[in-house]
Design an enzyme around this catalytic site. Structure first.
Site, PDB file in Angstrom:
ATOM      1  N   VAL A  22      -5.572 -23.799 -21.113  1.00 28.12           N
ATOM      2  CA  VAL A  22      -6.046 -23.941 -19.731  1.00 28.12           C
ATOM      3  C   VAL A  22      -5.133 -24.560 -19.020  1.00 28.12           C
ATOM      4  O   VAL A  22      -5.032 -24.389 -17.861  1.00 28.12           O
ATOM      5  CB  VAL A  22      -7.641 -24.261 -19.982  1.00 28.12           C
ATOM      6  N   GLY A  23      -4.821 -26.189 -19.374  1.00 26.58           N
ATOM      7  CA  GLY A  23      -4.103 -26.920 -18.327  1.00 26.58           C
ATOM      8  C   GLY A  23      -2.913 -26.141 -17.864  1.00 26.58           C
ATOM      9  O   GLY A  23      -2.674 -26.238 -16.656  1.00 26.58           O
ATOM     10  N   ARG A  69     -12.908 -23.463 -28.636  1.00 24.28           N
ATOM     11  CA  ARG A  69     -13.753 -22.843 -29.806  1.00 24.28           C
ATOM     12  C   ARG A  69     -12.807 -21.956 -30.646  1.00 24.28           C
ATOM     13  O   ARG A  69     -11.821 -21.392 -30.177  1.00 24.28           O
ATOM     14  CB  ARG A  69     -14.795 -21.961 -29.234  1.00 24.28           C
ATOM     15  N   VAL A 122     -12.852 -29.441 -17.271  1.00 23.73           N
ATOM     16  CA  VAL A 122     -13.139 -28.095 -17.775  1.00 23.73           C
ATOM     17  C   VAL A 122     -13.317 -27.973 -19.161  1.00 23.73           C
ATOM     18  O   VAL A 122     -13.939 -27.055 -19.761  1.00 23.73           O
ATOM     19  CB  VAL A 122     -11.536 -27.471 -17.716  1.00 23.73           C
ATOM     20  N   SER A 123     -13.256 -29.203 -20.029  1.00 21.75           N
ATOM     21  CA  SER A 123     -13.269 -29.219 -21.585  1.00 21.75           C
ATOM     22  C   SER A 123     -14.736 -28.791 -21.838  1.00 21.75           C
ATOM     23  O   SER A 123     -15.815 -29.294 -20.994  1.00 21.75           O
ATOM     24  CB  SER A 123     -13.199 -30.850 -21.911  1.00 21.75           C
ATOM     25  N   ARG A 158     -16.094 -13.260 -14.415  1.00 21.87           N
ATOM     26  CA  ARG A 158     -16.532 -12.134 -15.310  1.00 21.87           C
ATOM     27  C   ARG A 158     -17.598 -11.237 -15.073  1.00 21.87           C
ATOM     28  O   ARG A 158     -17.192 -10.129 -15.343  1.00 21.87           O
ATOM     29  CB  ARG A 158     -16.969 -12.995 -16.721  1.00 21.87           C
ATOM     30  N   HIS A 166     -23.232 -23.690 -18.572  1.00 21.97           N
ATOM     31  CA  HIS A 166     -22.218 -22.864 -18.933  1.00 21.97           C
ATOM     32  C   HIS A 166     -22.380 -22.407 -20.486  1.00 21.97           C
ATOM     33  O   HIS A 166     -21.772 -23.121 -21.520  1.00 21.97           O
ATOM     34  CB  HIS A 166     -20.710 -23.677 -18.925  1.00 21.97           C
TER      35      HIS A 166
HETATM   36  N1  LIG Z   1     -15.167 -24.603 -18.585  1.00 21.52           N
HETATM   37  C1  LIG Z   1     -14.729 -23.463 -19.023  1.00 21.52           C
HETATM   38  O1  LIG Z   1     -15.194 -22.413 -18.273  1.00 21.52           O
HETATM   39  C2  LIG Z   1     -13.754 -23.443 -20.002  1.00 21.52           C
HETATM   40  C3  LIG Z   1     -13.054 -22.234 -20.251  1.00 21.52           C
HETATM   41  C4  LIG Z   1     -11.963 -22.274 -21.214  1.00 21.52           C
HETATM   42  C5  LIG Z   1     -11.749 -23.047 -22.016  1.00 21.52           C
HETATM   43  N2  LIG Z   1     -12.579 -24.238 -21.963  1.00 21.52           N
HETATM   44  C6  LIG Z   1     -12.317 -25.597 -22.668  1.00 21.52           C
HETATM   45  O2  LIG Z   1     -11.068 -26.216 -22.188  1.00 21.52           O
HETATM   46  C7  LIG Z   1     -10.681 -26.977 -23.239  1.00 21.52           C
HETATM   47  C8  LIG Z   1      -9.171 -26.776 -23.507  1.00 21.52           C
HETATM   48  O3  LIG Z   1      -8.913 -25.204 -23.822  1.00 21.52           O
HETATM   49  P1  LIG Z   1      -7.346 -24.725 -24.426  1.00 21.52           P
HETATM   50  O4  LIG Z   1      -7.709 -23.570 -24.505  1.00 21.52           O
HETATM   51  O5  LIG Z   1      -6.505 -25.355 -23.098  1.00 21.52           O
HETATM   52  O6  LIG Z   1      -7.192 -25.631 -25.575  1.00 21.52           O
HETATM   53  P2  LIG Z   1      -5.726 -25.897 -26.105  1.00 21.52           P
HETATM   54  O7  LIG Z   1      -5.933 -26.360 -27.717  1.00 21.52           O
HETATM   55  O8  LIG Z   1      -4.772 -24.824 -25.748  1.00 21.52           O
HETATM   56  O9  LIG Z   1      -5.101 -27.091 -25.403  1.00 21.52           O
HETATM   57  C9  LIG Z   1      -5.936 -28.501 -25.457  1.00 21.52           C
HETATM   58  C10 LIG Z   1      -4.736 -29.519 -25.175  1.00 21.52           C
HETATM   59  O10 LIG Z   1      -5.343 -30.756 -24.920  1.00 21.52           O
HETATM   60  C11 LIG Z   1      -4.423 -31.848 -25.657  1.00 21.52           C
HETATM   61  N3  LIG Z   1      -5.159 -32.735 -25.959  1.00 21.52           N
HETATM   62  C12 LIG Z   1      -6.128 -33.282 -26.783  1.00 21.52           C
HETATM   63  N4  LIG Z   1      -6.404 -34.763 -26.737  1.00 21.52           N
HETATM   64  C13 LIG Z   1      -5.742 -35.170 -25.673  1.00 21.52           C
HETATM   65  C14 LIG Z   1      -5.936 -36.544 -25.120  1.00 21.52           C
HETATM   66  N5  LIG Z   1      -6.375 -37.454 -25.627  1.00 21.52           N
HETATM   67  N6  LIG Z   1      -5.082 -36.498 -23.903  1.00 21.52           N
HETATM   68  C15 LIG Z   1      -4.081 -35.542 -23.399  1.00 21.52           C
HETATM   69  N7  LIG Z   1      -4.126 -34.463 -23.909  1.00 21.52           N
HETATM   70  C16 LIG Z   1      -4.976 -34.096 -25.096  1.00 21.52           C
HETATM   71  C17 LIG Z   1      -4.074 -31.046 -26.894  1.00 21.52           C
HETATM   72  O11 LIG Z   1      -2.827 -31.748 -27.257  1.00 21.52           O
HETATM   73  C18 LIG Z   1      -3.616 -29.837 -26.207  1.00 21.52           C
HETATM   74  O12 LIG Z   1      -2.515 -29.360 -25.772  1.00 21.52           O
HETATM   75  C19 LIG Z   1     -11.451 -26.670 -24.463  1.00 21.52           C
HETATM   76  O13 LIG Z   1     -12.458 -27.788 -24.625  1.00 21.52           O
HETATM   77  C20 LIG Z   1     -12.119 -25.378 -23.876  1.00 21.52           C
HETATM   78  O14 LIG Z   1     -13.151 -24.926 -24.723  1.00 21.52           O
HETATM   79  C21 LIG Z   1     -13.518 -24.574 -20.734  1.00 21.52           C
END
Ligand SMILES: NC(=O)c1ccc[n+]([C@@H]2O[C@H](COP(=O)([O-])OP(=O)(O)OC[C@H]3O[C@@H](n4cnc5c(N)ncnc54)[C@H](O)[C@@H]3O)[C@@H](O)[C@H]2O)c1
EC number: 1.1.1.37
Length: 313
Positions: free
Chosen positions: A11-12, A82, A118-119, A151, A175
């Site tokens: 996502v980031g 998830r 976003v997390s 969506r 959410h």
């Molecule tokens: N709000 C929404 O609608 C929505 C939608 C999709 C995903 N999400 C959430 O967004 C989050 C990220 O999802 P993703 O698919 O990118 O996951 P991902 O595993 O691909 O990426 C997460 C990243 O966070 C990094 N990370 C972990 N701890 C850290 C810290 N202390 N400091 C800096 N970086 C750190 C990890 O190294 C990893 O690169 C998840 O919690 C997911 O559930 C939210």
């Protein structure tokens, strides 16, 4: 104008890449705890610039918050996504620790930044960031409603056979599976959606929207990223360009809709100060009941976070 995205995962990195494509920023800082991840994805994004014609450079950083100093907006995506069979709420303890420590570092180096969380679990992680940031709630809010509404709009476009661009909609609540899509506020180029689709089909689309995140988790084994990353980037752009866009965002309520001390998805105006206004719709009884149910669920998970804080205090 400076933007930092914390978490260079799916996502980031997508959010940073979408911001680069919009080409209105000098630089986007992408920070991750895992060595090389942010640097590698940033380099890849810069090598895309000559192909896609943009000048915004994404700079990758491993865990050095001094490089994020004086950011105007920070997007927090760090944390576990998830896996199939998990609910968003199952992520609470791991992600709360991550979001808390990340927010404290951000607050230290960018005390005036607007923070977009976003997390997941989103509503509760936004609350967690609010507690850690110790700043005005109008500057700490979450991204979920834009994604959930997108969506819903995409499913409607498929069913109606029209462009998703022409579907306007709003969705409220937490959410999660208790989110509240609002057909009464859904139009297709000004035409009420109920004139273009049967009640049965609309009900099926609302149900599919509620579990839309899970549908992708089951297909991919992890959660979505293109639409979530783009949704967060859209919020950043609205803030930095002071666009006064109206989006559903996860906002801290202080009496709106009859709720107090809770983060919940509601329509807001986004501008340079973050949330500039919360819009209060005149919900009917059925909509109010659904929103109450959603708020109750969010409050239960917020209570879990409060209990965790007491145990760790
Ligand atoms: N709000 C929404 O609608 C929505 C939608 C999709 C995903 N999400 C959430 O967004 C989050 C990220 O999802 P993703 O698919 O990118 O996951 P991902 O595993 O691909 O990426 C997460 C990243 O966070 C990094 N990370 C972990 N701890 C850290 C810290 N202390 N400091 C800096 N970086 C750190 C990890 O190294 C990893 O690169 C998840 O919690 C997911 O559930 C939210």
């Amino acid at each position: 104008m400076k933007v930092t995205v914390v978490g260079a995962g799916n996502v980031g990195a997508t959010c940073a890449n979408v911001l680069a494509h919009r080409d209105f920023l000098q630089e986007v800082v992408l920070l991750d705890i895992k060595e090389g991840t942010a640097e590698g994805k940033s380099l890849d994004s810069w090598q895309q610039a000559p192909i896609d014609y943009y000048s915004t450079k994404v700079t990758g950083i491993t865990n050095d918050y001094s490089k994020t100093a004086d950011s105007d907006v920070v997007v927090i995506t760090s944390g576990l996504p998830r896996k199939p069979g998990m609910s968003r709420d199952d992520l609470i303890s791991t992600n709360a620790n991550i979001v808390k420590s990340v927010t404290e570092s951000i607050a230290q180096y960018s005390p005036h930044a607007v923070i977009i969380v976003v997390s997941n679990p989103l509503d509760v992680m936004t609350y967690c960031a609010y507690l850690a940031a110790k700043k005005d709630s109008k500057k700490v809010f979450g991204m979920a409603g834009i994604l959930d509404t997108a969506r819903y709009r995409a499913f409607l476009a498929d069913e109606i056979g029209c462009s998703p661009k022409d579907i306007q909609a709003i969705l409220m609540g937490g959410h999660g599976d208790t989110m509240v899509p609002l057909p009464r506020y859904t139009t297709v180029s000004g035409i009420p959606v109920t004139e273009l689709i049967t009640p049965d089909k609309l009900t099926a689309i609302i149900q599919r929207t509620k579990v839309g995140g899970g549908e992708i988790v089951n297909l991919l084994g992890t959660s979505a990223w293109y639409a979530p990353g783009a949704a967060a980037a859209q919020m950043v752009e609205a803030i930095l360009k002071d666009e006064k866009r109206i989006f559903p965002c996860c906002a801290w309520l202080t009496g709106e809709y009859g709720f107090k001390d809770i983060y919940l998805g509601v329509p807001v105006v986004l501008g340079k100060n973050g949330i500039e206004k919360i819009i209060e719709l005149q919900l009917n009884q059925e909509e109010k009941t659904l929103l109450n149910e959603s708020a109750l669920h969010v409050k239960e998970v917020m209570d879990v976070l409060d209990q965790m804080k007491r145990v760790n205090a």
